[in-house]
Design a protein around this motif. Structure first.
Motif, short mmCIF file in Angstrom:
data_model
loop_
_atom_site.label_atom_id
_atom_site.label_comp_id
_atom_site.label_asym_id
_atom_site.label_seq_id
_atom_site.Cartn_x
_atom_site.Cartn_y
_atom_site.Cartn_z
N UNK A 140 3.51 -10.88 0.88
CA UNK A 140 4.68 -10.39 1.90
C UNK A 140 3.99 -11.86 3.13
N UNK A 141 5.41 -12.30 4.07
CA UNK A 141 5.33 -13.18 4.35
C UNK A 141 5.71 -12.13 5.77
N UNK A 142 4.60 -12.37 6.83
CA UNK A 142 4.03 -11.73 7.89
C UNK A 142 4.12 -13.04 9.62
N UNK A 143 4.29 -12.55 10.51
CA UNK A 143 5.07 -14.01 11.35
C UNK A 143 4.31 -12.91 12.20
N UNK A 144 3.06 -12.81 12.88
CA UNK A 144 2.47 -12.42 14.17
C UNK A 144 2.37 -11.10 13.44
N UNK A 145 2.62 -9.99 12.40
CA UNK A 145 2.85 -9.18 12.27
C UNK A 145 4.15 -8.28 12.07
N UNK A 146 4.88 -9.37 12.54
CA UNK A 146 6.62 -9.10 11.50
C UNK A 146 7.06 -9.36 10.09
N UNK A 147 6.98 -8.25 9.63
CA UNK A 147 7.76 -8.45 8.21
C UNK A 147 8.65 -9.05 7.52
N UNK A 148 8.49 -10.68 7.31
CA UNK A 148 10.07 -10.95 6.49
C UNK A 148 10.32 -10.56 5.76
N UNK A 149 11.39 -9.80 5.19
CA UNK A 149 11.42 -9.17 3.69
C UNK A 149 11.52 -10.21 2.61
#
Length: 265
Positions: free
Chosen positions: A16-25
């Motif tokens: 999973x790719x996450x940036x500051x908790x935001x998931x990039x699907x």
């Protein structure tokens, strides 16, 4: 286009790719990967680009430049960078210092007046026979240079043969690279001692005269220097800004601590 040192926490370039908790699907990653076919690792390049875009999106929202849920566009990125990375204009003194330190870069081009006779590579003609014929003609011209005009008109496979092989004034970059090197990587004038081989065939080359380029005055290049320094400062400022964003972020699914990697394209 934007490059930076990054110091995000290390994580494998999978999952999973996450940036500051935001998931990039995964669909977004797959779509972005298709945009990086020339990268050594398109998947990594895609994750890197998506992380930077998400960080810029979050920063734009924090600065009131972007509504929640709206996708960031290039215009908003430019507004954010203008706000976060103010660029000082280069002064005339700075431009003059750069000019003084790099004056050799600011010259008018060297000019060569040349003629040639082209023995073109064509289907069905053996290269060895073509080379031998060209060498024979070149040896004849070494003994009788006054025959160049007539032989060019009768033998050359280049349209310039109609005018005695005259190519007029040439500057570096106007010809194929092999021909350029023959003209400009020597100081010789007159008939060149060997054939010049290019993708077009074999050339007999006569350099009639050379005109050396001259150093251009500061006034002629000041705008070019100013733009170069402006672009350089902008590039460095954006590098530092992206580095700061990544260093403050919690990124999962990709490691962004590789020096000088292009982060946003």
């Amino acid at each position: 286009m934007l490059k930076a040192f990054t110091n995000a926490e290390k994580s494998p370039d999978t999952g999973s790719l996450r940036v500051n908790g935001v998931l990039i699907d995964d669909d977004a990653i797959a779509a972005e990967t298709a945009s990086h076919p020339d990268e050594a690792d398109p998947g990594f390049a895609a994750r890197r680009a998506l992380v930077l875009r998400e960080l810029l999106t979050q920063q734009a929202r924090a600065k009131g430049l972007l509504d929640d849920g709206a996708a960031i566009d290039d215009a908003t990125i430019d507004r954010l960078l203008d706000m976060e990375c103010p660029m000082p204009e280069p002064t005339e003194a700075e431009c003059r210092r750069y000019y003084s330190a790099n004056a050799s870069k600011f010259r008018s081009p060297d000019i060569v007046h040349a003629r040639h006779i082209l023995f073109a590579l064509t289907e069905g003609v053996a290269m060895s026979r073509l080379r031998a014929r060209a060498e024979e003609v070149r040896r004849d011209l070494a003994r009788h240079p006054d025959k160049f005009d007539a032989l060019a008109r009768s033998l050359s496979n280049c349209p310039s043969g109609k005018v005695g092989g005259n190519l007029g004034q040439l500057t570096r970059g106007e010809s194929v690279i092999e021909f350029d090197k023959a003209l400009f990587d020597t100081r010789q004038t007159g008939l060149l001692p060997g054939l010049v081989r290019t993708r077009h065939g074999f050339h007999i080359v006569l350099i009639e005269r050379r005109l050396d380029g001259a150093e251009l005055p500061f006034e002629a290049v000041s705008q070019r220097i100013e733009q170069y320094l402006r672009d350089y400062v902008s590039h460095k400022a954006i590098q530092q800004y992206l580095t700061l964003l990544v260093s403050r972020a919690k990124v999962q699914g990709v490691s962004l601590d590789v020096p000088h990697g292009p982060l946003l394209q």
